[in-house]
Write an enzyme that holds these catalytic residues in place. Structure first.
Site, PDB file in Angstrom:
ATOM      1  N   GLU A  17     -11.941 -13.981   0.765  1.00 57.58           N
ATOM      2  CA  GLU A  17     -11.872 -14.291  -0.066  1.00 57.58           C
ATOM      3  C   GLU A  17     -10.332 -15.284  -0.928  1.00 57.58           C
ATOM      4  O   GLU A  17     -10.027 -14.820  -0.366  1.00 57.58           O
ATOM      5  CB  GLU A  17     -12.642 -13.446  -1.804  1.00 57.58           C
TER       6      GLU A  17
ATOM      7  N   CYS B 288       9.970  21.331  -6.285  1.00 59.30           N
ATOM      8  CA  CYS B 288      10.572  20.705  -5.782  1.00 59.30           C
ATOM      9  C   CYS B 288      11.375  21.972  -5.085  1.00 59.30           C
ATOM     10  O   CYS B 288      11.747  23.324  -5.983  1.00 59.30           O
ATOM     11  CB  CYS B 288      11.475  20.426  -6.546  1.00 59.30           C
TER      12      CYS B 288
ATOM     13  N   ASN C  78       1.035  -1.087  -0.251  1.00 54.85           N
ATOM     14  CA  ASN C  78       0.160   0.048   0.002  1.00 54.85           C
ATOM     15  C   ASN C  78       0.828   1.704   0.196  1.00 54.85           C
ATOM     16  O   ASN C  78       1.764   1.086   0.240  1.00 54.85           O
ATOM     17  CB  ASN C  78      -0.946  -0.077   1.290  1.00 54.85           C
TER      18      ASN C  78
ATOM     19  N   HIS D  77       5.725  -0.409  -2.516  1.00 57.58           N
ATOM     20  CA  HIS D  77       5.506   0.389  -3.833  1.00 57.58           C
ATOM     21  C   HIS D  77       5.697   1.745  -3.533  1.00 57.58           C
ATOM     22  O   HIS D  77       4.938   3.120  -4.371  1.00 57.58           O
ATOM     23  CB  HIS D  77       4.241   0.152  -4.116  1.00 57.58           C
TER      24      HIS D  77
ATOM     25  N   GLY E  68      -5.024  -8.982   3.145  1.00 58.60           N
ATOM     26  CA  GLY E  68      -5.536  -7.951   2.214  1.00 58.60           C
ATOM     27  C   GLY E  68      -5.146  -7.538   0.744  1.00 58.60           C
ATOM     28  O   GLY E  68      -4.570  -7.101   0.447  1.00 58.60           O
ATOM     29  N   THR E  69      -4.508  -9.289  -0.120  1.00 51.13           N
ATOM     30  CA  THR E  69      -3.795  -8.770  -1.351  1.00 51.13           C
ATOM     31  C   THR E  69      -4.240  -9.998  -1.178  1.00 51.13           C
ATOM     32  O   THR E  69      -4.501 -11.126  -1.656  1.00 51.13           O
ATOM     33  CB  THR E  69      -1.877  -8.902  -0.863  1.00 51.13           C
ATOM     34  N   SER E  70      -4.376  -9.601  -3.427  1.00 51.00           N
ATOM     35  CA  SER E  70      -4.684 -11.286  -3.945  1.00 51.00           C
ATOM     36  C   SER E  70      -3.851 -11.427  -4.705  1.00 51.00           C
ATOM     37  O   SER E  70      -4.271 -12.290  -5.065  1.00 51.00           O
ATOM     38  CB  SER E  70      -5.967 -10.003  -5.437  1.00 51.00           C
TER      39      SER E  70
ATOM     40  N   ASP F  59      -0.859   4.032   1.307  1.00 53.64           N
ATOM     41  CA  ASP F  59      -1.794   5.269   1.641  1.00 53.64           C
ATOM     42  C   ASP F  59      -0.942   5.234   3.562  1.00 53.64           C
ATOM     43  O   ASP F  59      -1.457   6.646   3.549  1.00 53.64           O
ATOM     44  CB  ASP F  59      -3.125   4.436   1.657  1.00 53.64           C
TER      45      ASP F  59
ATOM     46  N   CYS G 147      17.417  16.963  -9.168  1.00 53.29           N
ATOM     47  CA  CYS G 147      18.901  17.488  -8.373  1.00 53.29           C
ATOM     48  C   CYS G 147      18.224  16.296  -7.027  1.00 53.29           C
ATOM     49  O   CYS G 147      19.328  16.876  -6.276  1.00 53.29           O
ATOM     50  CB  CYS G 147      17.693  19.079  -7.450  1.00 53.29           C
TER      51      CYS G 147
HETATM   52  P1  NAD Z   1      -5.961  -6.220  -4.988  1.00 57.49           P
HETATM   53  O1  NAD Z   1      -6.851  -4.944  -4.838  1.00 57.49           O
HETATM   54  O2  NAD Z   1      -5.629  -6.803  -5.925  1.00 57.49           O
HETATM   55  O3  NAD Z   1      -6.647  -6.667  -4.141  1.00 57.49           O
HETATM   56  C1  NAD Z   1      -7.509  -6.429  -2.678  1.00 57.49           C
HETATM   57  C2  NAD Z   1      -7.631  -8.399  -1.792  1.00 57.49           C
HETATM   58  O4  NAD Z   1      -7.819  -7.977  -0.570  1.00 57.49           O
HETATM   59  C3  NAD Z   1      -8.622  -8.794  -2.537  1.00 57.49           C
HETATM   60  O5  NAD Z   1      -8.409 -10.110  -2.363  1.00 57.49           O
HETATM   61  C4  NAD Z   1      -9.320  -9.029  -1.558  1.00 57.49           C
HETATM   62  O6  NAD Z   1     -10.446  -9.975  -1.401  1.00 57.49           O
HETATM   63  C5  NAD Z   1      -8.860  -8.540  -0.298  1.00 57.49           C
HETATM   64  N1  NAD Z   1     -10.434  -8.217   0.597  1.00 57.49           N
HETATM   65  C6  NAD Z   1     -10.971  -6.761   0.557  1.00 57.49           C
HETATM   66  N2  NAD Z   1     -11.547  -6.399   1.261  1.00 57.49           N
HETATM   67  C7  NAD Z   1     -10.474  -6.638   3.043  1.00 57.49           C
HETATM   68  C8  NAD Z   1     -10.640  -7.195   4.165  1.00 57.49           C
HETATM   69  N3  NAD Z   1     -11.735  -5.878   4.964  1.00 57.49           N
HETATM   70  N4  NAD Z   1     -10.234  -7.386   4.926  1.00 57.49           N
HETATM   71  C9  NAD Z   1      -8.844  -8.394   4.273  1.00 57.49           C
HETATM   72  N5  NAD Z   1      -9.080  -8.744   3.142  1.00 57.49           N
HETATM   73  C10 NAD Z   1      -9.920  -8.202   2.308  1.00 57.49           C
HETATM   74  O7  NAD Z   1      -4.387  -5.551  -3.704  1.00 57.49           O
HETATM   75  P2  NAD Z   1      -3.114  -6.028  -3.740  1.00 57.49           P
HETATM   76  O8  NAD Z   1      -2.618  -7.341  -3.929  1.00 57.49           O
HETATM   77  O9  NAD Z   1      -2.981  -5.451  -2.730  1.00 57.49           O
HETATM   78  O10 NAD Z   1      -2.584  -5.767  -5.164  1.00 57.49           O
HETATM   79  C11 NAD Z   1      -3.644  -3.849  -5.598  1.00 57.49           C
HETATM   80  C12 NAD Z   1      -2.147  -3.022  -6.146  1.00 57.49           C
HETATM   81  O11 NAD Z   1      -2.196  -1.727  -5.869  1.00 57.49           O
HETATM   82  C13 NAD Z   1      -1.036  -2.866  -4.847  1.00 57.49           C
HETATM   83  O12 NAD Z   1       0.150  -3.082  -5.335  1.00 57.49           O
HETATM   84  C14 NAD Z   1      -1.336  -1.685  -4.180  1.00 57.49           C
HETATM   85  O13 NAD Z   1       0.132  -1.417  -4.316  1.00 57.49           O
HETATM   86  C15 NAD Z   1      -2.068  -1.060  -5.207  1.00 57.49           C
HETATM   87  N6  NAD Z   1      -3.365  -0.301  -4.459  1.00 57.49           N
HETATM   88  C16 NAD Z   1      -2.726   0.404  -2.859  1.00 57.49           C
HETATM   89  C17 NAD Z   1      -3.835   1.099  -2.248  1.00 57.49           C
HETATM   90  C18 NAD Z   1      -3.983   1.640  -1.473  1.00 57.49           C
HETATM   91  O14 NAD Z   1      -2.583   1.977  -0.396  1.00 57.49           O
HETATM   92  N7  NAD Z   1      -4.712   1.273  -0.002  1.00 57.49           N
HETATM   93  C19 NAD Z   1      -5.248   0.740  -3.120  1.00 57.49           C
HETATM   94  C20 NAD Z   1      -5.641  -0.012  -3.354  1.00 57.49           C
HETATM   95  C21 NAD Z   1      -4.164  -0.653  -4.696  1.00 57.49           C
HETATM   96 ZN    ZN Z   2      14.708  19.576  -7.399  1.00 58.21          ZN
END
Ligand code: NAD
Ligand code: ZN
Length: 237
Positions: free
Chosen positions: A209, A141, A97, A114, A181-183, A99, A125
């Site tokens: 899921e 900057c 993430n 990321h 929470g990563t797909s 965020d 610079c």
């Molecule tokens: P993804 O969006 O591909 O997958 C999200 C996963 O989270 C899904 O498998 C879903 O089933 C699961 N999920 C949904 N709600 C949930 C909950 N309450 N608790 C647990 N799991 C839950 O996300 P990813 O695998 O992180 O890949 C997306 C890419 O996009 C990443 O590289 C990320 O950097 C970026 N991204 C970041 C943010 C952020 O910073 N918050 C948001 C969106 C995308």
């Molecule tokens: Zn600069």
């Protein structure tokens, strides 16, 4: 085994590997699924180096929209459990993430694979800064007045080698790895759980899921992040 039997108190060195689902309960849209921001925006237009080189103002407009959206999202109980756990166990957060919510919750060892939405860098610079302004008014900057570039790994960018090496080491040496929470479809980040598994850590997936990597985990907890993490912290927090 369920999240009730699985306790953080039984482990010493814990790595959390988090994705967009970690922040879903904070109100940050996930990448895939309902409400994903990439459906509204054509990423090629906004989140890649070529777009920034072509039209930095346009790219900043999108990133300021993201700053406003994410800036209004507080840590959820799951983020807080992970931060609190540091008082009792060795904890490393490896996040996909951008965020910055783990840091906001108080986590101190956070590897941002990321990059980060609040991080700025000047490729002209070499200047760097971190600012949580949402939106960022002056996108230039302060040292050389070229455009700040959001320090995010955009589509087509490679990961920071140093960060990746630290993450591999954390995965190899932990005794518990919890993916939240990563797909598990974005590479090379998606391969990291396999490194933890090869290093003999117990591996847990928290995700409502199933994912393409679900089979490699010792335990899959099909619950939202905050509920599962709160249950696992019982007896310790
Ligand atoms: P993804 O969006 O591909 O997958 C999200 C996963 O989270 C899904 O498998 C879903 O089933 C699961 N999920 C949904 N709600 C949930 C909950 N309450 N608790 C647990 N799991 C839950 O996300 P990813 O695998 O992180 O890949 C997306 C890419 O996009 C990443 O590289 C990320 O950097 C970026 N991204 C970041 C943010 C952020 O910073 N918050 C948001 C969106 C995308
Ligand atoms: Zn600069």
């Amino acid at each position: 085994m369920t999240s009730h039997d699985l306790r953080f108190s039984d482990y010493e060195n814990i790595v959390f590997f988090t994705g967009a689902g970690m922040s879903a309960e904070s109100g940050v849209p996930t990448y895939r699924g309902a409400g994903g921001i990439w459906k509204e925006y054509n990423y090629e237009e906004y989140a890649c180096q070529a777009a920034f080189d072509r039209d930095p103002e346009h790219v900043w407009e999108f990133h300021n929209y993201r700053r406003k959206l994410v800036g209004a999202c507080p840590p959820n109980p799951g983020h807080r459990v992970i931060a609190e756990l540091e008082k009792h166990r060795a904890v490393t957060v490896v996040t996909q993430n951008i965020d910055g919510i783990h840091q906001l919750a108080g986590s101190t060892t956070v590897h941002e694979l990321h990059g980060g939405l609040w991080r700025l860098r000047c490729d002209h610079c070499g200047n760097r800064d971190t600012r949580r302004d949402a939106p960022l008014e002056d996108v230039h900057c302060g040292a050389c007045h070229h455009y700040w570039r959001p320090d995010i790994v955009w589509f087509g960018d490679s990961l920071d080698r140093e960060v990746f090496d630290q993450v591999i080491k954390a995965m190899e040496t932990c005794d518990l790895m919890v993916a939240v929470g990563t797909s598990a479809v974005v590479h090379p980040a998606a391969q990291l759980p396999i490194v933890a598994k090869a290093g003999h850590a117990r591996c847990v997936e928290i995700n409502p899921e199933a994912t393409p990597l679900s089979d490699i985990y010792d335990v899959c907890v099909r619950k939202p992040a905050s509920e599962a993490l709160t249950e696992m912290a019982q007896g310790l927090l």
